[in-house]
Design an enzyme around this catalytic site. Structure first.
Site, mmCIF file in Angstrom:
data_model
loop_
_atom_site.group_PDB
_atom_site.id
_atom_site.type_symbol
_atom_site.label_atom_id
_atom_site.label_comp_id
_atom_site.label_asym_id
_atom_site.label_seq_id
_atom_site.Cartn_x
_atom_site.Cartn_y
_atom_site.Cartn_z
ATOM 1 N N TYR A 101 0.848 -1.200 0.000
ATOM 2 C CA TYR A 101 0.000 0.000 0.000
ATOM 3 C C TYR A 101 0.883 1.249 0.000
ATOM 4 C CZ TYR A 101 -3.126 3.677 1.563
ATOM 5 O OH TYR A 101 -3.832 4.836 1.641
ATOM 6 N N GLU A 189 -3.610 7.451 -3.907
ATOM 7 C CA GLU A 189 -3.363 6.145 -3.305
ATOM 8 C C GLU A 189 -3.145 5.082 -4.384
ATOM 9 O OE1 GLU A 189 -6.099 4.949 0.172
ATOM 10 O OE2 GLU A 189 -6.838 3.772 -1.503
#
Ligand code: GDP
Ligand code: MN
Length: 380
Positions: A101, A189
């Site tokens: 992530y 993101e």
């Protein structure tokens, strides 16, 4: 403003982020044609503004163009967390070794853009933060210098032991940071950031949220807006120049000023209720705004009571009262209304309202309590 994965990927590709090729489709025919052009197995991915599409069945692997058609047929029109899928991204399927992530948010505490990176990717970062917070590294970026190469590399090494992969991830983080800043994002993101079995680092999913304040001066970004994927009430409110956010409760709130609107929502919760929305009719008083606000709020079937909370400064409470009278004449209310107003021209407002059969309160506590009580009774 949220943008879709395929749009965020288009933006990030321009900054050099390695992303498998793909195109967006609105019909199964188009999906099949794109899969044929790709010429390899593809993923068909629902384009809606929510996370967790994979778990909801909105992300499917398709080994053949025929399978892409079949999965697109199933996914188009699907309901994911209350949103209807109108488009799918058809993109070359990546071979996945590991999932990490990488995200950037604006952090109010440090007043900086902060990187969040974790080798525990693929799943919701909120879950990682809640259960294994030590697996997330936070890194605030100095806006004067941006993400420096050595900092990027350190973050890369937090994710990967392999030096080549760490450097590749660092470079992607610098590209992500530049994209974040240049496009006025409040969030950017990549989840998952993938290492393929061949050792390449690529972005498989992307999300960007653009600060609404950026849109006035960046028509190219405003053009990315997809009204079909936003709550109809939010679109309506924006066109009426109202600041509005739809929520899940049953007390419809119409307030002037963002601070008072937030305080009103807090008080609704304090008395055991749930606000149906945030709505700020703004400082200037214009009966038209009140008419629009009431139209938008009453269109929500969840709303069981309406609460007006007006503190008249620049806003003239008599204008608000006239707005209420006009709006309810046009569209008679089906749910109870509680009106609290105080300040500029209060006496005139109270007279207008009582002449038209309304009661006006001046005490905020009393008004909120009453609205919560009416909404609770109405919800039964
Ligand atoms: P999200 O669920 O909305 O975050 O959608 P993602 O695009 O992140 O996909 C969810 C999950 O599906 C990923 O974490 C992967 O495990 C899987 N997935 C997505 N794209 C691919 C792909 O190209 N290849 C493979 N093998 N799996 C994928
Ligand atoms: Mn994802």
């Amino acid at each position: 403003m949220n943008i879709h994965e395929y749009q965020a990927k288009d933006v990030l590709r321009r900054y050099g982020v390695p992303i498998p090729p793909g195109e967006v489709a609105t019909t199964p025919d188009e999906a099949e044609a794109i899969a044929r052009r790709v010429g390899k197995p593809v993923m068909v991915k629902a384009q809606v503004h929510v996370g967790g599409r994979g778990k909801a069945g909105g992300v499917k692997f398709c080994p053949t163009p025929e399978a892409a058609r079949e999965k697109a047929t199933a996914i188009l029109g699907m309901d994911i967390k209350g949103l209807t899928v109108e488009k799918v991204l058809v993109t070359e399927a990546a071979d996945i070794g590991t999932e990490a992530y990488v995200g950037i948010i604006v952090d109010r505490a440090t007043k900086k853009a902060v990187f969040m990176v974790s080798a525990a990717g693929g799943i919701d970062i909120e879950e990682v933060a809640a259960t294994t917070p030590e697996k997330i590294k936070y890194f605030p970026v100095d806006p004067r210098f941006g993400l420096l190469p050595f900092e990027a590399q350190q973050l890369g090494f937090f994710l990967y032991q392999d030096a080549k992969q760490a450097r590749a991830a660092g470079k992607i983080m610098q590209q992500l940071y530049t994209a974040f800043v240049e496009n006025g994002c409040s969030l950017a993101e990549i989840n998952p950031l993938v290492v393929t079995p061949a050792g390449e680092v690529i972005a498989v999913d992307a999300k960007m949220v653009i600060d609404d304040n950026e849109l006035e001066r960046r028509k190219d970004l405003e053009a990315l807006r997809d009204e079909s994927s936003e709550a109809p009430s939010e679109v309506d409110a924006r066109n009426a120049n109202l600041t509005f956010i739809k929520l899940d409760g049953n007390v419809g709130c119409i307030v002037n000023g963002a601070g008072l609107a937030m305080a009103t929502m807090d008080l609704v919760k304090f008395y055991g209720g749930e606000p149906a929305n945030f709505l700020d009719i703004g400082g200037s008083s214009n009966p038209e705004k009140v008419v629009n606000a009431l139209r938008i709020i009453t269109a929500d079937e969840n709303v069981k009571a309406i609460l007006f909370n007006i503190f008249g400064g620049i806003t003239r409470t008599d204008d608000v009262a006239n707005g209420i009278v006009t709006a309810t004449k046009q569209n008679p209310l089906k749910v109870p209304i509680v009106i609290r107003l105080t300040g500029t021209n209060e006496e005139i407002a109270v007279k207008i309202l009582s002449d038209n059969g309304f009661t006006a309160l001046t005490d905020m506590d009393e008004a909120v309590k009453k609205a919560v009580q009416l909404a609770t009774e109405g919800g039964k």
